[in-house]
Design a protein around this motif. Structure first.
Motif, PDB file in Angstrom:
ATOM      1  N   ASP A 256      10.697 -26.181 -13.634  1.00 13.78           N
ATOM      2  CA  ASP A 256      10.815 -25.438 -14.672  1.00 13.78           C
ATOM      3  C   ASP A 256       9.216 -24.950 -15.052  1.00 13.78           C
ATOM      4  OD1 ASP A 256      13.162 -26.160 -15.026  1.00 13.78           O
ATOM      5  OD2 ASP A 256      13.070 -27.639 -16.643  1.00 13.78           O
ATOM      6  N   LEU A 257       8.411 -25.175 -14.333  1.00 17.49           N
ATOM      7  CA  LEU A 257       6.929 -24.654 -14.514  1.00 17.49           C
ATOM      8  C   LEU A 257       6.620 -23.431 -13.619  1.00 17.49           C
ATOM      9  CD1 LEU A 257       5.107 -27.985 -15.076  1.00 17.49           C
ATOM     10  CD2 LEU A 257       6.133 -26.412 -16.694  1.00 17.49           C
ATOM     11  N   TYR A 258       7.415 -23.149 -12.684  1.00 15.47           N
ATOM     12  CA  TYR A 258       7.204 -22.159 -11.770  1.00 15.47           C
ATOM     13  C   TYR A 258       7.044 -20.655 -12.467  1.00 15.47           C
ATOM     14  CZ  TYR A 258       7.620 -24.743  -7.507  1.00 15.47           C
ATOM     15  OH  TYR A 258       7.199 -25.799  -6.697  1.00 15.47           O
ATOM     16  N   GLU A 259       6.047 -19.646 -12.330  1.00 18.53           N
ATOM     17  CA  GLU A 259       6.538 -18.597 -12.639  1.00 18.53           C
ATOM     18  C   GLU A 259       6.276 -17.528 -11.648  1.00 18.53           C
ATOM     19  OE1 GLU A 259       2.959 -18.070 -15.394  1.00 18.53           O
ATOM     20  OE2 GLU A 259       3.940 -19.147 -16.994  1.00 18.53           O
ATOM     21  N   MET A 260       6.941 -16.252 -11.973  1.00 16.34           N
ATOM     22  CA  MET A 260       6.824 -15.177 -10.871  1.00 16.34           C
ATOM     23  C   MET A 260       6.524 -13.909 -11.775  1.00 16.34           C
ATOM     24  SD  MET A 260       9.928 -13.586  -8.511  1.00 16.34           S
ATOM     25  CE  MET A 260      10.948 -12.795  -9.845  1.00 16.34           C
ATOM     26  N   SER A 261       5.883 -13.200 -11.238  1.00 13.10           N
ATOM     27  CA  SER A 261       5.311 -11.702 -11.595  1.00 13.10           C
ATOM     28  C   SER A 261       5.664 -10.757 -10.686  1.00 13.10           C
ATOM     29  CB  SER A 261       4.026 -11.862 -11.901  1.00 13.10           C
ATOM     30  OG  SER A 261       3.029 -11.902 -10.747  1.00 13.10           O
ATOM     31  N   LEU A 262       6.126  -9.489 -11.102  1.00 16.57           N
ATOM     32  CA  LEU A 262       6.381  -8.339 -10.738  1.00 16.57           C
ATOM     33  C   LEU A 262       5.688  -7.067 -11.058  1.00 16.57           C
ATOM     34  CD1 LEU A 262      10.134  -8.568 -10.317  1.00 16.57           C
ATOM     35  CD2 LEU A 262       8.812  -9.175  -8.564  1.00 16.57           C
ATOM     36  N   LYS A 263       5.192  -6.668  -9.921  1.00 18.24           N
ATOM     37  CA  LYS A 263       4.284  -5.226 -10.183  1.00 18.24           C
ATOM     38  C   LYS A 263       4.843  -4.392  -9.065  1.00 18.24           C
ATOM     39  CE  LYS A 263      -0.174  -3.140 -10.714  1.00 18.24           C
ATOM     40  NZ  LYS A 263      -1.590  -3.555 -10.524  1.00 18.24           N
ATOM     41  N   GLU A 264       5.123  -2.861  -9.856  1.00 14.68           N
ATOM     42  CA  GLU A 264       5.760  -1.942  -8.791  1.00 14.68           C
ATOM     43  C   GLU A 264       4.514  -1.365  -8.037  1.00 14.68           C
ATOM     44  OE1 GLU A 264       8.083   1.008 -10.931  1.00 14.68           O
ATOM     45  OE2 GLU A 264       8.354   2.238  -9.170  1.00 14.68           O
ATOM     46  N   VAL A 265       4.820  -1.028  -6.836  1.00 11.22           N
ATOM     47  CA  VAL A 265       3.975  -0.317  -5.882  1.00 11.22           C
ATOM     48  C   VAL A 265       4.011   0.952  -6.004  1.00 11.22           C
ATOM     49  CG1 VAL A 265       3.179  -0.287  -3.555  1.00 11.22           C
ATOM     50  CG2 VAL A 265       3.939  -2.558  -4.342  1.00 11.22           C
ATOM     51  N   TRP A 266       2.974   1.476  -6.329  1.00 16.86           N
ATOM     52  CA  TRP A 266       2.835   3.224  -6.445  1.00 16.86           C
ATOM     53  C   TRP A 266       1.939   3.816  -5.390  1.00 16.86           C
ATOM     54  CZ3 TRP A 266       4.899   6.240 -10.488  1.00 16.86           C
ATOM     55  CH2 TRP A 266       5.764   5.608 -11.393  1.00 16.86           C
ATOM     56  N   ASP A 267       2.197   4.952  -4.863  1.00 16.39           N
ATOM     57  CA  ASP A 267       1.261   5.301  -3.804  1.00 16.39           C
ATOM     58  C   ASP A 267       1.002   6.901  -4.121  1.00 16.39           C
ATOM     59  OD1 ASP A 267       0.157   5.278  -1.374  1.00 16.39           O
ATOM     60  OD2 ASP A 267       1.643   5.118   0.075  1.00 16.39           O
ATOM     61  N   THR A 268       0.325   6.749  -5.157  1.00 13.58           N
ATOM     62  CA  THR A 268      -0.138   8.199  -5.849  1.00 13.58           C
ATOM     63  C   THR A 268      -1.439   8.729  -4.997  1.00 13.58           C
ATOM     64  OG1 THR A 268      -1.139   7.478  -7.711  1.00 13.58           O
ATOM     65  CG2 THR A 268       1.049   8.082  -8.003  1.00 13.58           C
ATOM     66  N   ALA A 269      -1.840  10.090  -5.363  1.00  8.43           N
ATOM     67  CA  ALA A 269      -2.895  10.521  -4.747  1.00  8.43           C
ATOM     68  C   ALA A 269      -3.421  11.593  -5.724  1.00  8.43           C
ATOM     69  CB  ALA A 269      -2.828  10.920  -3.182  1.00  8.43           C
ATOM     70  N   GLY A 270      -4.743  11.598  -5.944  1.00  5.90           N
ATOM     71  CA  GLY A 270      -5.438  12.886  -6.728  1.00  5.90           C
ATOM     72  C   GLY A 270      -5.092  14.066  -6.133  1.00  5.90           C
ATOM     73  N   TYR A 271      -5.131  15.205  -6.814  1.00  7.51           N
ATOM     74  CA  TYR A 271      -5.088  16.482  -6.616  1.00  7.51           C
ATOM     75  C   TYR A 271      -6.568  17.090  -6.462  1.00  7.51           C
ATOM     76  CZ  TYR A 271      -3.045  21.354  -6.452  1.00  7.51           C
ATOM     77  OH  TYR A 271      -2.769  22.533  -6.167  1.00  7.51           O
ATOM     78  N   MET A 272      -6.659  17.738  -5.131  1.00  9.86           N
ATOM     79  CA  MET A 272      -8.104  18.139  -4.853  1.00  9.86           C
ATOM     80  C   MET A 272      -8.117  19.812  -4.777  1.00  9.86           C
ATOM     81  SD  MET A 272      -9.273  15.261  -4.137  1.00  9.86           S
ATOM     82  CE  MET A 272     -10.809  15.725  -3.846  1.00  9.86           C
ATOM     83  N   LEU A 273      -7.162  20.536  -4.688  1.00  9.01           N
ATOM     84  CA  LEU A 273      -7.039  22.029  -4.503  1.00  9.01           C
ATOM     85  C   LEU A 273      -7.493  22.390  -6.069  1.00  9.01           C
ATOM     86  CD1 LEU A 273      -4.220  23.274  -2.399  1.00  9.01           C
ATOM     87  CD2 LEU A 273      -6.720  23.116  -1.833  1.00  9.01           C
TER      88      LEU A 273
END
Length: 632
Positions: free
Chosen positions: A524-541
């Motif tokens: 009853d003491l286990y914890e799970m965390s979730l974080k979505e993986v994002w793969d964005t990039a800045g705009y250079m032009l």
């Protein structure tokens, strides 16, 4: 739930990986570059918005089409949509699934942003391997009544560009010249123009034929040692004078005429010792080679025909290379072959009411009922600007090899009109480059493919016990969907206690449960965390130019329109900005209990994978461990 193309995608990624490891820093042949793009095709995004301007706090609703080689793409499964400010700072971002090349959703403008011009950007992860010029980016006016500075339209400014067919100004050679008008905002309503020699602007050598206020044509044979100018005048009397570059006596002249059956080309050499000997002609359509020929003899003029089959349609790029492999001339042309015609349906209003909850009914009648078409309907109030009516989906398909659509691209889709076909031909002369900037590609190493198509949504998870990572431990994660279908994943944590859940897709919301395989007294003491993986990039032009700037106040018409927007939206609660929560880590803290607090913690989408084991537990006990509510 939609099936995934697992086998096809795995093969695709394997090829990309092999290619990435074999890229070398050296000059490559044009055929090698074409082979790269045939193996790794370029995607392009076209997006339609519900409006052309917004209030702070208002949702921007969109529908997007991911296009590849003139068809809806089968490569990417996620679309990233961003809102940037004038300094390219990311204001908010959204990720929506792409199914069969189509994505739709919304991105909310934060309520506290200042009134200004912002930029909506859309791209896929796969597109980041290629130039940013193929990403969708457009300026948006966003109004905020609480801002000190207000948006005001700047004084209209337009410019003129001249492009010769093939790219070269050759002496004593009759040359088609495209006269292209560009502007950060609206183009002038009426334009006219002419060619003159030297400084004698009253001595008109030839008039420019304008097909519309964006493109015109001129045909003349320049002479070496002469100076030529073009003068263009708009309806208000504003004029622009452009000096034509000095013509040369040495080079290649390329002329092209395309039909639905064949492409006729001619090459002429001037002042070259071996004339056309060793020159290479390459033609390609949507990144696929159509024609590759070498001229074996010393000839001054060469004419030829490139046959096209029923599968060849849309933009065709013809490039000529000299014996050293350098670009000598290039030309875009259009093959009108088995293309979908533009159909404008008739709309009959059956009932109309402006009362609250009043009945409004209309019927759409189309002349073609045998084919399936995509129609976009825009309903606006009086005086409300439409969302870029100059561009449409058909133009995006027709002109998919152009880095950016012309401002008035939709006018070139009616190819039944001869003048429109001629206008399109000169528009393509003015574009010339299309998908490939050969002058850059031939002198730079072929870039490695480092971004692979993400397969729907990925979450990074972590299991802890007393805030310490649970390493190398097996567990089961269960996603309980609203349609009573559950998805089971068996995972194992790594040395950091982390694991990945990927390739998952569903809409709406889901509850997530987990269960540690090893039985201990600390269950009853286990914890799970979730974080979505994002793969964005800045705009250079550089950001696209626009016709608005900040001033002390708005003009009366714009201010009245903005106030009407605000009144219409006053009935809605727009205060629930969720963009700050998008990237947060969400924890499953209550084992075997789903609390209301946990239901509120995650606002980002989690998707289920129909390619995994799918079970129906509608009538079974689902109490399998810690739980969390995930919302789309």
């Amino acid at each position: 739930m939609l099936p995934l193309r697992k086998e096809k995608l795995q093969v695709f990624l394997l090829l990309a990986l092999l290619y990435a490891t074999s890229a070398v820093a050296q000059t490559v042949a044009p055929e090698d570059i074409l082979a790269r793009y045939e193996k790794y095709p370029v995607e392009k995004v076209f997006m339609h918005l519900d409006k052309g301007e917004y209030l702070a706090g208002e949702p921007i609703q969109f529908k997007a089409w991911v296009i590849c080689r003139g068809e809806l793409s089968k490569i990417s499964t996620n679309l990233y949509v961003e809102l940037l400010d004038v300094n390219k700072k990311l204001i908010t971002v959204s990720k929506t699934p792409v199914t069969s090349g189509v994505s739709e959703g919304f991105i909310t403008v934060p309520a506290k942003v200042a009134e200004n011009v912002y930029y909506i950007r859309a791209y896929t992860n796969w597109m980041l391997n290629f130039g940013e010029q193929f990403q969708f980016i457009r300026p948006l006016n966003i109004y905020n009544n609480s801002s000190d500075k207000k948006l005001a339209k700047s004084v209209a400014s337009w410019s003129v560009e001249l492009k010769p067919e093939g790219g070269n100004w050759l002496s004593h050679t009759n040359t088609k010249v495209a006269v292209r008008l560009k502007a950060p905002g609206d183009l002038p309503d009426r334009v006219s123009g002419y060619l003159y020699e030297g400084n004698d602007s009253l001595n008109k050598l030839a008039a420019i034929q304008f097909y519309n206020n964006e493109i015109g044509s001129l045909v003349f044979a320049p002479l070496a040692g002469k100076e030529y100018h073009v003068k263009v005048v708009d309806g208000s009397g504003t004029s622009k004078i452009i000096r034509i570059p000095a013509c040369v006596d040495t080079g290649i002249a390329l002329k092209v005429n395309a039909t639905s059956k064949m492409i006729v080309y001619s090459l002429q050499a001037k002042g070259i010792t071996d004339q056309l000997k060793g020159y290479k002609i390459i033609a390609y359509n949507k990144g696929q080679l159509l024609f590759n020929g070498m001229i074996p003899a010393a000839l001054e003029t060469v004419e030829g025909k490139i046959p096209v089959d029923s599968k060849t349609a849309g933009l065709v790029h013809i490039a000529v290379f000299d014996p050293t492999g350098q670009l000598a001339a290039q030309r875009l042309c259009f093959v009108d072959n088995n293309l979908i015609p533009g159909i404008i349906p008739s709309i009959a209003v059956i009932a109309r009411s402006e009362q609250a909850k009043g009945l409004n009914r209309f019927e759409i009648n189309v002349s073609d009922t045998l084919n399936r078409h995509t129609y976009l309907a825009e309903v606006t109030g009086t005086g409300t600007p439409l969302a870029w009516p100059q561009q449409n989906l058909l133009a995006a398909f027709y002109l998919d090899d152009l880095p950016q659509l012309p401002l008035h691209a939709s006018r070139y889709t009616d190819l039944q009109e001869p003048l429109q076909k001629e206008a399109l031909d000169y528009l393509l002369i003015s574009e010339s480059r299309g998908l490939y900037d050969w002058s850059w590609l031939l002198s730079h190493p072929v870039p490695a493919v480092t971004r692979f198509p993400d397969n729907y949504i990925t979450y990074m998870g972590k299991i802890t016990l007393d805030k310490k990572p649970v390493v190398n431990e097996a567990a089961t994660v269960l996603l309980s969907l609203n349609d009573s279908v559950n998805v089971v994943r068996n995972i194992k944590t790594d040395e950091k206690g982390e694991f990945l859940i990927n390739k998952i897709f569903f809409r709406d919301s889901a509850k997530v449960y987990f269960h540690i395989h090893k039985k201990t007294r600390y269950d009853d003491l286990y914890e799970m965390s979730l974080k979505e993986v994002w793969d964005t990039a800045g705009y250079m032009l550089p950001l696209p130019v626009n016709a608005y700037g900040l001033a002390a106040g708005r003009d009366d018409a714009t201010n009245a329109r903005v106030q009407a927007y605000a009144q219409a939206l006053s009935a809605f609660d727009l205060s629930g900005d969720k963009e700050a929560e998008m990237m947060e880590v969400v924890k499953v803290q209550a084992v075997r209990n789903l609390t209301k607090e946990l239901e509120k913690e995650l606002t980002t989408p989690l998707f289920s994978d129909p390619g995994e084991v799918v079970l129906d537990f509608i009538n079974q006990d689902q109490d399998t461990g810690g739980s969390l509510l995930l919302d789309f």
